[in-house]
Write an enzyme that holds these catalytic residues in place. Structure first.
Site, PDB file in Angstrom:
ATOM      1  CG  ASN A 188      -0.265  -0.083   2.538  1.00 32.87           C
ATOM      2  OD1 ASN A 188       0.847   0.441   2.718  1.00 32.87           O
ATOM      3  ND2 ASN A 188      -0.893  -0.739   3.505  1.00 32.87           N
ATOM      4  CG  ASP A 258      -5.337 -10.772   3.186  1.00 37.37           C
ATOM      5  OD1 ASP A 258      -4.124 -10.529   3.168  1.00 37.37           O
ATOM      6  OD2 ASP A 258      -6.007 -10.831   4.232  1.00 37.37           O
TER       7      ASP A 258
END
Length: 329
Positions: A188, A258
């Site tokens: 991220n 995920d």
């Protein structure tokens, strides 16, 4: 898909908070119910299963009640538990979130952050070796909880490359630079900024971080997930694609990474290209961030999102996929 990483149990306490404690300035939560879901690498395996793939989950859990609950949750979803290693000296990673009126009040973590070593590390390598002939793709789900050690990475990344397997890594920033010459990394914004040592503040700094990490790590691709801003894909051949988010509402980003890495691994293992894989991952992420708590999606929901250009505005509660899923608000 071989899934290697930190499997954990996500435990939820659902309740109501109507007053402040007289003992301290904190809310008093009246518990209504509790539920458990798969987290970390176990959630990656769950995503792979929901999308029609066959997950081969390799991790280390404890000989404790949380470990038994984790194995029950995996078995209930048809995910093999035999490759999991049991370690009596290591607790199963368990994250407890207290939720009141759809708002997370506090999170309590039970874990041992030391790296897996010795006989357990050897047994982990044996599990990987046993399953590798079946694998068509690899996901390394590194939450920094000790399962994915530097020794394990140095041993197995060359083997994965020799097999010609696509290797998709969801990296922890502290180990970022150990992941060299992989197919794709999916940090991220915060993780990418930390790894590059460059704050991402605008398009120019985002470009600099992307190119810096690609050059340092010699990865084929880097996919930076940017929350509501979507994703940006960088390739060693000069490719750059900004993919806007298809989600109109961001309810909870727990586990979205995920889902992204799961879809990428499945798409690449099936022979798809990276740009198509990224578009699929974007639509999948747009679905799961609209639910409270760790969530998954499936092929039908991704197809519906592709047809509409975004997830449905008022989807039905997830099938669980689990009867304990907190309904939409």
């Amino acid at each position: 898909v071989l899934v290697l990483g930190d499997a954990m149990l996500d435990h939820y306490i659902w309740g109501e908070a109507g007053r402040i404690s007289p003992e301290a300035p904190v809310p008093v939560v009246g518990v209504r119910r509790e539920s458990s879901r798969l987290g970390g690498a176990a959630n990656v395996a769950h995503n792979v299963r929901e999308l029609g793939g066959e997950p081969l989950l390799v991790s280390v859990i404890g000989r404790d009640e949380a470990g038994r609950a984790l194995r029950r949750e995996l078995a209930r979803r048809g995910i093999p538990t035999e490759p999991l290693l049991l370690d009596a000296d290591r607790p199963t990673i368990k994250k407890t979130r207290v939720i009141a009126r759809s708002q997370q009040i506090v999170r309590i973590d039970r874990e041992d952050l030391s790296e897996v070593t010795g006989a357990t590390l050897e047994a982990l390598s044996e599990r990987i070796a046993d399953l590798l002939p079946q694998a068509q793709g690899v996901v390394i789900s590194d939450y920094g909880k000790g399962v994915v050690s530097r020794a394990l990475i140095e041993t197995w990344l060359p083997r994965f490359r020799q097999q010609g397997l696509p290797v998709c890594v969801d990296p922890k920033e502290t180990q970022f630079h150990n992941y060299r010459q992989v197919t794709v990394l999916t940090p991220n914004v915060r993780e990418a900024s930390f790894a590059a040592g460059i704050p991402i503040r605008d398009a120019a700094s985002l470009e600099l971080v992307g190119q810096t990490l690609l050059e340092r790590l010699e990865a084929d691709y880097l996919l930076i997930t940017r929350g509501e801003a979507g994703m940006t894909l960088f390739g060693r051949d000069g490719l750059r694609r900004d993919i806007p988010s298809v989600a109109r509402e961001v309810y909870d980003v727990t586990g979205a990474g995920d889902t992204v890495v799961s879809v990428l691994a499945l798409s690449l293992a099936a022979g798809g290209g990276m740009e198509d894989a990224t578009q699929l991952a974007n639509h999948a992420a747009g679905r799961v961030i609209r639910e409270l708590g760790t969530a998954t999606t499936d092929r039908a929901e991704i197809l519906a999102s592709l047809r509409r250009g975004e997830p449905p505005r008022n989807p039905a509660p997830a099938r669980d996929r689990a009867a304990d899923r907190e309904p939409w608000r």
